[in-house]
Design a protein around this motif. Structure first.
Motif, PDB file in Angstrom:
ATOM      1  N   MET A   1      47.234  44.327  80.892  1.00 29.47           N
ATOM      2  CA  MET A   1      46.660  45.069  79.793  1.00 29.47           C
ATOM      3  C   MET A   1      46.139  44.099  78.725  1.00 29.47           C
ATOM      4  O   MET A   1      46.796  43.138  78.356  1.00 29.47           O
ATOM      5  CB  MET A   1      47.751  45.964  79.179  1.00 29.47           C
ATOM      6  N   THR A   2      44.941  44.378  78.238  1.00 30.75           N
ATOM      7  CA  THR A   2      44.342  43.534  77.210  1.00 30.75           C
ATOM      8  C   THR A   2      44.947  43.862  75.860  1.00 30.75           C
ATOM      9  O   THR A   2      45.127  45.015  75.507  1.00 30.75           O
ATOM     10  CB  THR A   2      42.820  43.781  77.157  1.00 30.75           C
ATOM     11  N   GLN A   3      45.251  42.828  75.093  1.00 30.96           N
ATOM     12  CA  GLN A   3      45.783  43.041  73.761  1.00 30.96           C
ATOM     13  C   GLN A   3      44.658  43.485  72.838  1.00 30.96           C
ATOM     14  O   GLN A   3      43.494  43.214  73.074  1.00 30.96           O
ATOM     15  CB  GLN A   3      46.396  41.755  73.228  1.00 30.96           C
ATOM     16  N   SER A   4      45.038  44.174  71.768  1.00 27.33           N
ATOM     17  CA  SER A   4      44.061  44.642  70.798  1.00 27.33           C
ATOM     18  C   SER A   4      43.882  43.614  69.689  1.00 27.33           C
ATOM     19  O   SER A   4      44.833  42.932  69.314  1.00 27.33           O
ATOM     20  CB  SER A   4      44.532  45.965  70.187  1.00 27.33           C
ATOM     21  N   PRO A   5      42.677  43.547  69.105  1.00 27.46           N
ATOM     22  CA  PRO A   5      42.432  42.612  68.019  1.00 27.46           C
ATOM     23  C   PRO A   5      42.880  43.153  66.660  1.00 27.46           C
ATOM     24  O   PRO A   5      42.437  42.680  65.629  1.00 27.46           O
ATOM     25  CB  PRO A   5      40.916  42.425  68.061  1.00 27.46           C
ATOM     26  N   PHE A   6      43.743  44.159  66.666  1.00 33.43           N
ATOM     27  CA  PHE A   6      44.219  44.720  65.405  1.00 33.43           C
ATOM     28  C   PHE A   6      45.704  45.014  65.466  1.00 33.43           C
ATOM     29  O   PHE A   6      46.281  45.134  66.536  1.00 33.43           O
ATOM     30  CB  PHE A   6      43.455  45.998  65.034  1.00 33.43           C
ATOM     31  N   THR A   7      46.315  45.094  64.275  1.00 35.53           N
ATOM     32  CA  THR A   7      47.720  45.479  64.158  1.00 35.53           C
ATOM     33  C   THR A   7      47.810  46.625  63.167  1.00 35.53           C
ATOM     34  O   THR A   7      47.131  46.615  62.132  1.00 35.53           O
ATOM     35  CB  THR A   7      48.592  44.304  63.673  1.00 35.53           C
ATOM     36  N   LEU A   8      48.633  47.596  63.500  1.00 32.04           N
ATOM     37  CA  LEU A   8      48.809  48.761  62.636  1.00 32.04           C
ATOM     38  C   LEU A   8      49.754  48.438  61.494  1.00 32.04           C
ATOM     39  O   LEU A   8      50.722  47.704  61.668  1.00 32.04           O
ATOM     40  CB  LEU A   8      49.357  49.939  63.438  1.00 32.04           C
ATOM     41  N   GLU A   9      49.453  48.988  60.332  1.00 36.05           N
ATOM     42  CA  GLU A   9      50.306  48.866  59.163  1.00 36.05           C
ATOM     43  C   GLU A   9      50.519  50.261  58.591  1.00 36.05           C
ATOM     44  O   GLU A   9      49.876  51.213  59.009  1.00 36.05           O
ATOM     45  CB  GLU A   9      49.664  47.945  58.119  1.00 36.05           C
ATOM     46  N   ALA A  10      51.390  50.383  57.609  1.00 35.49           N
ATOM     47  CA  ALA A  10      51.709  51.688  57.023  1.00 35.49           C
ATOM     48  C   ALA A  10      50.485  52.347  56.377  1.00 35.49           C
ATOM     49  O   ALA A  10      50.321  53.561  56.442  1.00 35.49           O
ATOM     50  CB  ALA A  10      52.826  51.549  56.002  1.00 35.49           C
TER      51      ALA A  10
ATOM     52  N   THR B   1      39.418  35.988  73.391  1.00 36.18           N
ATOM     53  CA  THR B   1      40.733  35.406  73.153  1.00 36.18           C
ATOM     54  C   THR B   1      40.557  33.997  72.604  1.00 36.18           C
ATOM     55  O   THR B   1      39.842  33.190  73.193  1.00 36.18           O
ATOM     56  CB  THR B   1      41.545  35.363  74.460  1.00 36.18           C
ATOM     57  N   GLU B   2      41.208  33.732  71.478  1.00 37.20           N
ATOM     58  CA  GLU B   2      41.164  32.396  70.888  1.00 37.20           C
ATOM     59  C   GLU B   2      42.009  31.439  71.718  1.00 37.20           C
ATOM     60  O   GLU B   2      42.772  31.853  72.584  1.00 37.20           O
ATOM     61  CB  GLU B   2      41.707  32.433  69.459  1.00 37.20           C
ATOM     62  N   ALA B   3      41.896  30.145  71.423  1.00 38.97           N
ATOM     63  CA  ALA B   3      42.681  29.130  72.137  1.00 38.97           C
ATOM     64  C   ALA B   3      44.176  29.380  71.979  1.00 38.97           C
ATOM     65  O   ALA B   3      44.964  29.071  72.874  1.00 38.97           O
ATOM     66  CB  ALA B   3      42.327  27.746  71.617  1.00 38.97           C
ATOM     67  N   SER B   4      44.575  29.983  70.855  1.00 39.29           N
ATOM     68  CA  SER B   4      45.988  30.278  70.619  1.00 39.29           C
ATOM     69  C   SER B   4      46.477  31.462  71.455  1.00 39.29           C
ATOM     70  O   SER B   4      47.666  31.742  71.482  1.00 39.29           O
ATOM     71  CB  SER B   4      46.209  30.582  69.140  1.00 39.29           C
ATOM     72  N   GLY B   5      45.551  32.158  72.107  1.00 37.65           N
ATOM     73  CA  GLY B   5      45.914  33.311  72.912  1.00 37.65           C
ATOM     74  C   GLY B   5      45.795  34.630  72.171  1.00 37.65           C
ATOM     75  O   GLY B   5      46.017  35.683  72.751  1.00 37.65           O
TER      76      GLY B   5
END
Length: 105
Positions: free
Chosen positions: A1-10, A33-37
């Motif tokens: 599964m591909t990770q999303s480029p966002f994170t949910l916040e309140a 995907t950046e070099a950091s993954g």
């Protein structure tokens, strides 16, 4: 599964962006995907990286693409970097659905 480029916040979500200024046109290039993954949303804007013009074009483009007001999209970090973090204000689930729909088509 591909990770999303966002994170949910309140109170919204934080979107990770890799910006290319001075492009021939403003647009979405997808997720990379950046070099950091870490996954980032790859965007380009026609504006030059001078006096905040590229950042302003970025926030305006993201707001328009996701049906948000410009005031609901703020630059959290990366003012002088190509890698930036944007905070989108609103319902996190609704914003996540909009971002996923934008990426999908």
């Amino acid at each position: 599964m591909t990770q999303s480029p966002f994170t949910l916040e309140a109170n919204g979500l934080v979107l990770a962006v890799r910006l290319t200024p001075r492009a021939s046109r403003t647009g979405l290039d997808g997720v990379r995907t950046e070099a950091s993954g870490r996954p980032v949303l790859s965007l380009r804007v026609a504006a030059p990286p001078v006096e905040g013009a590229a950042n302003a074009a970025l926030t305006a483009f993201v707001a328009k693409s996701l049906g948000l007001r410009k005031a609901e999209v703020t630059l959290v970090s990366g003012e002088t970097s190509r890698t930036k973090r944007l905070h989108l204000s609103g319902d996190p689930q609704m914003l996540a659905a909009r971002v996923e729909a934008w990426l999908g088509g």
